[in-house]
Design a protein around this motif. Structure first.
Motif, PDB file in Angstrom:
ATOM      1  N   ARG A 118       0.840  -1.017   0.100  1.00  0.00           N
ATOM      2  CA  ARG A 118       0.231   0.054   0.193  1.00  0.00           C
ATOM      3  C   ARG A 118       0.823   1.280  -0.017  1.00  0.00           C
ATOM      4  NH1 ARG A 118      -5.130  -1.530  -1.370  1.00  0.00           N
ATOM      5  NH2 ARG A 118      -5.150  -3.522  -1.215  1.00  0.00           N
ATOM      6  N   ARG A 234      -3.661   0.263  14.374  1.00  0.00           N
ATOM      7  CA  ARG A 234      -3.923   1.063  13.329  1.00  0.00           C
ATOM      8  C   ARG A 234      -4.634   2.386  13.509  1.00  0.00           C
ATOM      9  NH1 ARG A 234      -8.768  -3.941  12.830  1.00  0.00           N
ATOM     10  NH2 ARG A 234      -7.956  -3.942  15.065  1.00  0.00           N
ATOM     11  N   GLU A 235      -4.863   3.310  12.429  1.00  0.00           N
ATOM     12  CA  GLU A 235      -5.285   4.457  12.903  1.00  0.00           C
ATOM     13  C   GLU A 235      -6.700   4.815  12.827  1.00  0.00           C
ATOM     14  OE1 GLU A 235      -2.484   6.239   9.837  1.00  0.00           O
ATOM     15  OE2 GLU A 235      -1.332   6.850  11.459  1.00  0.00           O
ATOM     16  N   TYR A 239     -11.118  -1.162   8.591  1.00  0.00           N
ATOM     17  CA  TYR A 239     -10.538  -0.407   7.239  1.00  0.00           C
ATOM     18  C   TYR A 239      -9.468   0.395   7.194  1.00  0.00           C
ATOM     19  CZ  TYR A 239     -11.508   0.923   2.462  1.00  0.00           C
ATOM     20  OH  TYR A 239     -11.097   1.401   0.860  1.00  0.00           O
ATOM     21  N   ALA A 240      -8.477  -0.208   7.824  1.00  0.00           N
ATOM     22  CA  ALA A 240      -7.224   0.578   7.750  1.00  0.00           C
ATOM     23  C   ALA A 240      -5.927  -0.572   8.016  1.00  0.00           C
ATOM     24  CB  ALA A 240      -6.982   1.446   9.160  1.00  0.00           C
ATOM     25  N   PHE A 241      -4.975  -0.355   7.338  1.00  0.00           N
ATOM     26  CA  PHE A 241      -3.931  -1.330   7.378  1.00  0.00           C
ATOM     27  C   PHE A 241      -3.133  -1.123   8.769  1.00  0.00           C
ATOM     28  CE2 PHE A 241      -4.921  -0.916   2.828  1.00  0.00           C
ATOM     29  CZ  PHE A 241      -5.042  -2.330   2.802  1.00  0.00           C
ATOM     30  N   VAL A 243      -0.430  -0.358  11.478  1.00  0.00           N
ATOM     31  CA  VAL A 243       0.889   0.586  11.473  1.00  0.00           C
ATOM     32  C   VAL A 243       1.757  -0.532  11.822  1.00  0.00           C
ATOM     33  CG1 VAL A 243       1.971   2.344  12.690  1.00  0.00           C
ATOM     34  CG2 VAL A 243      -0.323   2.668  12.300  1.00  0.00           C
TER      35      VAL A 243
END
Lengths: 351, 753
Positions: A118, A234-235, A239-241, A243
């Protein structure tokens, strides 16, 4: 979109034959590939649609106790398979922490393994990217790179592999079955993804035409079921990859760690197995100090590739936490916020 | 009969039973069934597809486009470039009024920002047009991009926001700071944020000779129409714009932007209807955004925690070619009483599209900095943040000294704090933990937004069959205008809502002004109110002047319209139905127009603002730094609430955006190229459902006799203010770490163990 040929082979052999030629790619759910095509990042000449092939969507237990997962099993179906979730809870938790419900319903096992990085500079066709086009240069190296790799990176590429699913699979010594021009072969998942070195455009050990047909978990993988977790910082909550993420699995006998497995996600161009950390845990009492020591071992070789030194410290802390959670025991059901640090306090009880 | 403007001294105040009802959206079923026609759902016969090619550099010029390659691609019909385009009637660089902003519509080969349109490919299919745009393979002469808040020499802009003074002074700030017992001096940064309405900008344009039919989402039908008319040199009555539904506006669809103009040009070029829809990443440039800010707040207090000075300076950016300045420091004008206040702005120019209106422009950015600073000041004084705010409660508008037209902020504080349980908060940070060992923090912020009014007109009709109609070119951006305005219309016409034909969303209806500034319900509502009063007055004349009517002679006493009947104000047993009155008069219908407008006299006398108080709880993992908002309570006083259900939804949306501002949202710009690296919904993080905690909204009762006839203050934007600061302050309270750069990131909270 660039025009392309669309081929729907009837058999795996036909698929391999159709995909051997340059410019051909396999299409499964397309949750990554179609985005890449719409963005002009991938411009294939031929799509070989494998979604209609028979016999690739089963989950079966083999005679030796291995589990064989067909490449077309959807992420959602696998995670929600009760027997699977019970035997390999960290894998199910990782699957449910990835993407969104809609994407998990579509995305396949094989596609998940082979999803692309990504890295924003890979997706941005106006930027230089060695992975997208060999020899172009890497604009991420001096760019906006706070989420980039801290392990195994090179001056050519600092991208990370984004999969959650692969992280516990790697910890559990998963094996990948491949059908290719010269018939069937299998390799360890650890050997599937490559570190960038000077050839970041070569991301995997696959040769032209190679089709991942199944992923296998060896019999020993079941031995960790009672002490296995996946943890993903994750942030946002979905629906976030990652960290940084970690899969930790322990086999505890008589109060001591008989065997430990540890892998990290979001830190390198491949899911990262931390064998040195596993080694220091073997035979010790599962204490906070032992986990700290393991965390230091796991990140010994880490170095920032940009504005991301924090990821090294974060990874250490995640390792400690994941091991602590694993030692405490796998919860009876997957938490409502899978793999989240807030899994235990979300209010809802299970996914 | 002359047209009436009854908004300042209404003759017939008759609120029926519709206003105040929590009706669900009247267009809800259409939307759920996919039958609500958004702009891009239109497919006139022969329509072609247009796709923009956009610049991949932020500054320089286009030196070549491979038009031949694009044209060779099967299905491509034409390629519009600076060398091949219909001429416009005026240079789009000319600002004909303050609401005209410069746009890029292929007037030159200059590139002023990344994602600027540089060509348009028109084809028989979307796929062919898309590939044609790729095949243009533009080459550039690139100049170094100006990026960020330190991109160049700063300057003081002539005005900020929409004509606000750049600087404001009250008293002597330096003296106030010098005399202060306690002081804080802190710098906060907010990032660039971009519009991500669910529906991207879209247009279907069809020329028929010199007439133009447009389907396009717009928050300002007549402003858009006027701009199209002047750009293409055609009369207003030759243009028809339909905009029945917007999939979100938030300020980005208020003024005519470049891309829809390109759609109209493309349709003219090929002589066929053309559809042009922006790709998600193309939203990050030509359609306005929220500029970044760096804000310095210096605050002083006396020994008892009373403000002695409040100094708020904001640095922001504008584009290299036009002027819009986020009026962030103006947030300090209205909330806290201080004998000395100074607000000021400066700016640098950068290579971006011109920043423009984005939900609470200035108020949102200013609020998170001000509310953080107030929190810091309260802590420096050793005071509870709510007690500190009450100590500095503004009884009159601090910067002007004007009384407020109404201000129920104390009640907001009280009711919000009670619902939240604020009294149990520890004064010291990092004291509260939950059972799982997570850090717990409670923070608050004050919300405020001006109560504005624009101009609008409506046309009302009462018919012999007992029905009525209300026509107004109003805009439903998702906020619920189809429902709320119809409720007002029903009450003004004295009819059941199902007997009123409510028409909106089309440029051939009376001008409803702009759906912006949180003022649409108030403005359009006032016009509806006036039109309704006027048509009822006409109907009443028919009855009270006719000796055959039971209402004969009731002209002085007055009549009330209710349930399709007029009744004597002084004797409710005497009345007559609309049907009877119109039948006897032998007319099919009566109609009248009415207007809504600001009342300059009241504005001169009063400061008009909505207020609120937001309380937030966050949990923070002490080792991993991940933050989760677990509770939010917002209490808002915004005058009359037309539809509590829709208002609550608006306030929820604002509070979620506030939380997003504090924790998630940020456009990441490559500092070398000026390109935005996360121009997609996967990587430009806004909260997902799993991030949104239980939200509690209290609408505090507030009667305002001055703002407008209906007493409406508007709720479109206020929810974001206060909320962002409340979340940020809660993070501090949980961790003891004061993060002054937003959004708050994991790495900022990894410092302590």
């Amino acid at each position: 979109m660039k025009p392309f040929d669309y081929i729907r082979p009837a058999t795996v052999a036909e698929a391999v034959a159709a995909a051997v030629q340059p410019g051909a790619v396999y299409l499964a759910a397309g949750t990554n590939l179609l985005d890449l095509m719409k963005g002009g990042v991938s411009r294939p000449d031929r799509l070989v649609d494998v979604t209609h092939l028979d016999g690739l969507d089963g989950i079966e237990t083999l005679a030796d106790g291995s589990l064989r997962i067909g490449t077309l099993v959807s992420n959602a179906d696998l995670a929600h398979d009760a027997n699977f979730a019970k035997s390999y809870p960290a894998v199910a938790e990782a699957l449910l922490s990835g993407a969104s419900a809609q994407l998990r319903n579509a995305a396949t096992v094989g596609g998940n393994l082979l999803q692309r990085t990504r890295c924003a500079y890979f997706y941005d066709t106006a930027s230089r990217c060695n992975k997208r086009e060999a020899g172009l240069g890497c604009d991420a190296r001096d760019g906006e790179n706070r989420t980039h790799a801290v392990l195994g990176w090179s001056e050519s590429c600092i991208a990370t592999h984004p999969s959650d699913f692969c992280v516990p699979l790697l910890a559990l010594d998963a094996v990948v079955e491949i059908e290719g021009r010269n018939g069937r072969r299998e390799i360890a998942l650890d050997a599937l993804h490559r570190l960038p070195a000077n050839t970041p455009e070569r991301e995997s050990a696959l040769e032209p035409g190679d089709l991942v047909v199944a992923v296998r978990l060896p019999p020993a993988a079941r031995g960790f079921a009672t002490h296995a977790r996946y943890l993903k910082v994750r942030e946002r909550t979905s629906y976030a990859f990652a960290v940084v993420s970690a899969a930790a699995a322990l086999r505890i006998e008589n109060g001591k760690v008989a065997e430990a497995r540890l892998a990290l996600g979001g830190v390198a161009a491949k899911p990262w197995r931390a064998r040195a950390a596993e080694d220091v845990l073997k035979g010790v009492t599962p204490t906070a100090d032992a986990f700290q020591e393991a965390a230091w071992r796991a990140l010994t070789d880490a170095k920032p590739s940009g504005d991301n030194a924090f990821k090294i410290e974060l990874a250490r802390r995640i390792v400690v936490r994941a091991l602590t959670l694993a030692a405490a025991g796998t919860p009876a059901r997957i938490p409502a916020l899978p793999a989240s640090p807030f899994a235990s306090t979300s209010g809802a009880i299970h996914a | 009969m002359p047209e009436l403007n009854l908004s300042s001294s209404p003759a017939h105040l008759r609120h029926g039973s519709n206003i105040g009802q929590p009706l669900t959206r009247r267009d809800g079923v259409l939307k759920v069934k996919g039958q609500a026609t958004y702009a891009a759902d239109n497919h006139p016969p022969g329509m072609l597809f247009a796709v923009m090619a956009v610049a991949s550099i932020a500054r320089g010029r286009v030196t070549s486009l491979d038009v031949a390659a694009a044209k060779r691609h099967p299905g491509v019909v034409d390629v519009m470039t600076p060398d091949h385009k219909p001429q416009l009637a005026i240079d789009p660089e000319i600002k004909t009024n303050p609401f005209v902003f410069r746009m890029e519509v292929l007037q030159s080969d200059e590139v002023r920002y990344a994602n600027q349109p540089i060509a348009v490919v028109i084809a028989e299919t979307l796929e062919a047009a898309t590939e044609g745009a790729v095949l243009l393979a533009p080459r550039y002469e690139t100049l170094p991009a100006l990026v960020g808040l330190d991109a160049g020499e700063s300057y003081v802009p002539p005005v900020v926001g929409v004509g606000n003074p750049t600087e404001n002074h009250l008293g002597d700030v330096e003296a106030g700071l010098t005399a202060a017992e306690k002081q804080i001096d802190a710098i906060y940064e907010t990032p660039p944020q971009y519009h991500n309405a669910m529906e991207p900008h879209a247009i279907v344009a069809a020329w028929n000779g010199d007439s133009l039919q447009i389907d396009m989402p717009t928050q300002g039908l007549m402003l858009s129409l006027a701009r199209v008319a002047e750009l293409f040199g055609i009369a207003h009555d030759k243009i028809h714009i339909r905009s029945p539904f917007l999939g979100g506006g938030f300020g980005s669809k208020g003024l005519m932007a470049g891309p829809p103009v390109l759609g109209i040009m493309a349709a003219k070029l090929v002589g066929k209807p053309v559809k042009l829809v922006l790709r998600r990443e193309q939203m990050y440039g030509p359609v306005g955004h929220r500029a970044p800010t760096r804000q310095r707040l210096r605050i002083g207090t006396d020994g008892e925690g009373r403000l002695t000075a409040l100094d708020h300076h904001a640095r922001t950016v504008s584009s290299t070619f036009d002027d819009f300045y986020e009026p962030a420091a103006d947030a300090s004008h209205t909330l806290y009483a201080s004998p000395a206040i100074r607000t000021s702005h400066d700016a640098v120019r950068v290579n971006t599209g011109t920043p423009l209106f984005m939900r609470a422009p200035g108020e949102a950015t200013g609020s998170i900095a001000l509310e953080s600073a107030i929190d810091e000041m309260a802590w420096a004084c050793g005071m509870d943040p709510l007690a500190f705010r009450l100590k500095n409660y503004a009884e009159v508008e601090p910067i002007t000294g004007k009384p407020f037209s109404s201000k129920a902020l104390r009640a907001c504080y009280e009711q919000g704090a009670a619902r939240f349980g604020w009294a149990k908060r520890s004064l010291q940070p990092r004291q509260m933990r939950d059972d799982a060992g997570l850090l717990v923090g409670w923070g608050m912020g004050t919300a405020t937004f001006p109560a504005l009014m624009f101009q609008a007109e409506a046309r009302a009709v009462l018919r012999r069959d007992g029905s009525g109609a209300m026509e107004i070119g109003a805009h439903d951006m998702g906020q619920g205008a189809w429902t709320a305005l119809a409720q007002i219309a029903a009450d003004e016409l004295g009819l059941d809502i199902d007997r009123v034909e409510f028409k909106a969303g089309s440029s051939d209806l009376p001008d409803a002004g702009i759906a912006g500034g949180s003022a649409h319900t108030a403005t359009a509502g006032a016009a509806i109110h006036s039109a309704g009063a006027a048509v009822v007055a006409k109907l009443a004349d028919l009855a009270t002047n006719d000796e055959r009517s039971p209402l004969f002679g009731a002209g002085n006493a007055g009549v009330i319209a209710r349930d399709g009947r007029l009744i004597r104000r002084d004797d409710e047993t005497r009345g007559e139905s609309y049907v009877e009155i119109l039948a006897r008069a032998g007319v099919a219908e009566v109609e009248a127009r009415g207007t809504g407008a600001p009342n300059p006299a009241a504005m001169e006398e009063y400061a008009m603002h909505a207020h609120g108080a937001v309380f937030a709880e966050v949990k923070v993992d002490p080792e991993l730094g991940q933050v989760r908002v677990t509770r939010m309570v917002g209490a808002f006083a915004a005058g009359r609430i037309v539809n509590p259900h829709l208002v609550k939804s608006q306030l929820f949306g604002g509070m979620i955006w506030g939380m997003s501002f504090a924790l998630h949202e940020e456009a990441i710009t490559d500092r070398r190229s000026g390109r935005i690296m996360n121009a997609n919904l996967g990587e430009y993080h806004i909260p997902v459902n799993a991030d949104v905690p239980p939200l509690d909204v209290i609408t505090v009762e507030e009667h305002d006799p001055h703002v407008n006839a209906l007493g409406i203050k508007g709720v479109g934007e206020i929810g974001i203010t206060g909320s962002a600061g409340a979340v940020a302050n809660a993070v501090w309270h949980a961790t003891g770490v004061r993060v002054r750069r937003f959004p708050i990131k994991i790495e900022e909270l990894l410092t302590q163990r």
